[in-house]
Design a protein around this motif. Structure first.
Motif, PDB file in Angstrom:
ATOM      1  N   ALA A  28      -8.897  80.889  35.474  1.00 56.99           N
ATOM      2  CA  ALA A  28      -9.332  80.981  34.069  1.00 56.99           C
ATOM      3  C   ALA A  28     -10.805  80.643  33.862  1.00 56.99           C
ATOM      4  N   PHE A  29     -11.557  80.436  34.956  1.00 57.47           N
ATOM      5  CA  PHE A  29     -12.963  80.053  34.776  1.00 57.47           C
ATOM      6  C   PHE A  29     -13.717  81.078  33.956  1.00 57.47           C
ATOM      7  N   ARG A  30     -13.515  82.339  34.273  1.00 56.50           N
ATOM      8  CA  ARG A  30     -14.286  83.402  33.622  1.00 56.50           C
ATOM      9  C   ARG A  30     -13.978  83.545  32.142  1.00 56.50           C
ATOM     10  N   ILE A  31     -12.859  83.027  31.667  1.00 50.43           N
ATOM     11  CA  ILE A  31     -12.505  83.194  30.265  1.00 50.43           C
ATOM     12  C   ILE A  31     -12.468  81.857  29.541  1.00 50.43           C
ATOM     13  N   SER A  32     -13.207  80.885  30.046  1.00 49.55           N
ATOM     14  CA  SER A  32     -13.233  79.559  29.438  1.00 49.55           C
ATOM     15  C   SER A  32     -14.646  79.156  29.052  1.00 49.55           C
ATOM     16  N   THR A  33     -14.732  78.471  27.913  1.00 52.47           N
ATOM     17  CA  THR A  33     -15.982  77.801  27.560  1.00 52.47           C
ATOM     18  C   THR A  33     -16.121  76.550  28.425  1.00 52.47           C
ATOM     19  N   LEU A  34     -17.332  76.294  28.865  1.00 52.36           N
ATOM     20  CA  LEU A  34     -17.594  75.164  29.740  1.00 52.36           C
ATOM     21  C   LEU A  34     -18.563  74.202  29.059  1.00 52.36           C
ATOM     22  N   HIS A  35     -18.409  72.931  29.336  1.00 54.90           N
ATOM     23  CA  HIS A  35     -19.131  71.911  28.587  1.00 54.90           C
ATOM     24  C   HIS A  35     -19.720  70.853  29.513  1.00 54.90           C
ATOM     25  N   TRP A  36     -20.780  70.255  29.041  1.00 55.73           N
ATOM     26  CA  TRP A  36     -21.270  68.986  29.569  1.00 55.73           C
ATOM     27  C   TRP A  36     -21.291  67.988  28.413  1.00 55.73           C
ATOM     28  N   TYR A  37     -20.654  66.863  28.632  1.00 60.78           N
ATOM     29  CA  TYR A  37     -20.662  65.742  27.699  1.00 60.78           C
ATOM     30  C   TYR A  37     -21.259  64.543  28.421  1.00 60.78           C
ATOM     31  N   ARG A  38     -21.565  63.507  27.657  1.00 61.71           N
ATOM     32  CA  ARG A  38     -22.012  62.273  28.285  1.00 61.71           C
ATOM     33  C   ARG A  38     -21.496  61.069  27.501  1.00 61.71           C
ATOM     34  N   GLN A  39     -21.409  59.955  28.191  1.00 67.06           N
ATOM     35  CA  GLN A  39     -20.974  58.722  27.550  1.00 67.06           C
ATOM     36  C   GLN A  39     -21.829  57.589  28.074  1.00 67.06           C
ATOM     37  N   ALA A  40     -22.610  57.029  27.171  1.00 66.73           N
ATOM     38  CA  ALA A  40     -23.445  55.880  27.508  1.00 66.73           C
ATOM     39  C   ALA A  40     -22.638  54.597  27.311  1.00 66.73           C
ATOM     40  N   PRO A  41     -23.031  53.524  27.963  1.00 65.19           N
ATOM     41  CA  PRO A  41     -22.307  52.251  27.810  1.00 65.19           C
ATOM     42  C   PRO A  41     -22.190  51.840  26.346  1.00 65.19           C
ATOM     43  N   GLY A  42     -20.975  51.549  25.918  1.00 67.47           N
ATOM     44  CA  GLY A  42     -20.741  51.098  24.557  1.00 67.47           C
ATOM     45  C   GLY A  42     -20.776  52.180  23.506  1.00 67.47           C
ATOM     46  N   LYS A  43     -20.874  53.424  23.933  1.00 69.84           N
ATOM     47  CA  LYS A  43     -20.948  54.534  22.976  1.00 69.84           C
ATOM     48  C   LYS A  43     -19.827  55.531  23.214  1.00 69.84           C
ATOM     49  N   GLN A  44     -19.611  56.383  22.224  1.00 63.21           N
ATOM     50  CA  GLN A  44     -18.604  57.413  22.350  1.00 63.21           C
ATOM     51  C   GLN A  44     -19.123  58.571  23.190  1.00 63.21           C
ATOM     52  N   ARG A  45     -18.201  59.297  23.761  1.00 62.77           N
ATOM     53  CA  ARG A  45     -18.564  60.503  24.498  1.00 62.77           C
ATOM     54  C   ARG A  45     -19.131  61.519  23.517  1.00 62.77           C
ATOM     55  N   GLU A  46     -20.213  62.168  23.908  1.00 59.60           N
ATOM     56  CA  GLU A  46     -20.855  63.128  23.016  1.00 59.60           C
ATOM     57  C   GLU A  46     -21.197  64.411  23.755  1.00 59.60           C
ATOM     58  N   LEU A  47     -21.222  65.484  23.000  1.00 59.14           N
ATOM     59  CA  LEU A  47     -21.579  66.783  23.564  1.00 59.14           C
ATOM     60  C   LEU A  47     -23.046  66.794  23.980  1.00 59.14           C
ATOM     61  N   VAL A  48     -23.302  67.341  25.152  1.00 62.42           N
ATOM     62  CA  VAL A  48     -24.670  67.607  25.596  1.00 62.42           C
ATOM     63  C   VAL A  48     -24.969  69.092  25.410  1.00 62.42           C
ATOM     64  N   ALA A  49     -24.091  69.929  25.973  1.00 55.98           N
ATOM     65  CA  ALA A  49     -24.282  71.375  25.896  1.00 55.98           C
ATOM     66  C   ALA A  49     -22.969  72.066  26.233  1.00 55.98           C
ATOM     67  N   ARG A  50     -22.821  73.274  25.734  1.00 53.16           N
ATOM     68  CA  ARG A  50     -21.680  74.113  26.102  1.00 53.16           C
ATOM     69  C   ARG A  50     -22.157  75.545  26.259  1.00 53.16           C
ATOM     70  N   ILE A  51     -21.394  76.286  27.044  1.00 57.11           N
ATOM     71  CA  ILE A  51     -21.718  77.689  27.258  1.00 57.11           C
ATOM     72  C   ILE A  51     -20.425  78.481  27.212  1.00 57.11           C
ATOM     73  N   THR A  52     -20.431  79.542  26.432  1.00 65.78           N
ATOM     74  CA  THR A  52     -19.221  80.331  26.236  1.00 65.78           C
ATOM     75  C   THR A  52     -19.076  81.405  27.310  1.00 65.78           C
TER      76      THR A  52
END
Length: 118
Positions: A28-52
Motif C-alpha cells: 500500500a505504499f504507493r497509495i498512502s500519504t506519508l508523514h514526518w512528525y516530531r516530538q520534543a521533550p515535554g511536548k506533544q507530537r506535531e506534524l513536520v511534513a506530509r506528502i500525498t
C-alpha cells in the motif's frame, strides 16, 4: 504487516543539515500519504511534513523553507531533508503512513532522535 524504520538521526551543530530516511514495507505504499512528525521533550507530537500519493506536500510553518519531504515509490522510502537546523528542532522524529484514502497517520515507526547542539 506494515513495518516502518527510520534512520539518519544524530547530533548536528546549529545551522547544520540532516537527512532522515524512512523505509516502509511495500504494501500500500504507493497509495498512502506519508508523514514526518516530531516530538520534543515535554511536548506533544506535531506534524513536520506530509506528502500525498500525488506528491502534494504540506509543511508546518516552522519547516517551510528549511525542510523538504520527498518519496520514492520504487524504493518505498520517504525522506526528510532538514537544513538550517536550530536547537528548537531537537526532537524524536517519527515516520507515519496513512491507510489508503485517509489523511492521518495510522502506522508509525519507532522514531529517530535528532539533537541540535553545539
Amino acid at each position: 504487516q506494515v513495518q516502518i524504520v527510520e534512520s539518519g538521526g544524530g547530533l548536528v551543530q546549529p545551522g547544520g543539515s540532516l537527512r532522515l530516511s524512512c523505509a516502509v514495507s511495500r504494501s500500500a505504499f504507493r497509495i498512502s500519504t506519508l508523514h514526518w512528525y516530531r516530538q520534543a521533550p515535554g511536548k506533544q507530537r506535531e506534524l513536520v511534513a506530509r506528502i500525498t500519493v500525488g506528491n502534494s506536500e504540506t509543511y508546518a510553518d516552522f519547516a517551510k523553507g528549511r525542510f523538504t519531504i520527498s518519496r520514492d515509490n520504487a524504493e518505498a522510502t520517504v525522506d526528510l531533508q532538514m537544513n538550517s537546523l536550530t536547537p528548537e528542532d531537537t526532537a524524536v522524529y517519527y515516520c507515519g503512513q496513512s491507510l489508503p484514502a485517509t489523511v492521518e497517520p495510522y502506522y508509525w515507526g519507532q522514531g529517530t532522535r535528532v539533537t541540535v547542539s553545539s
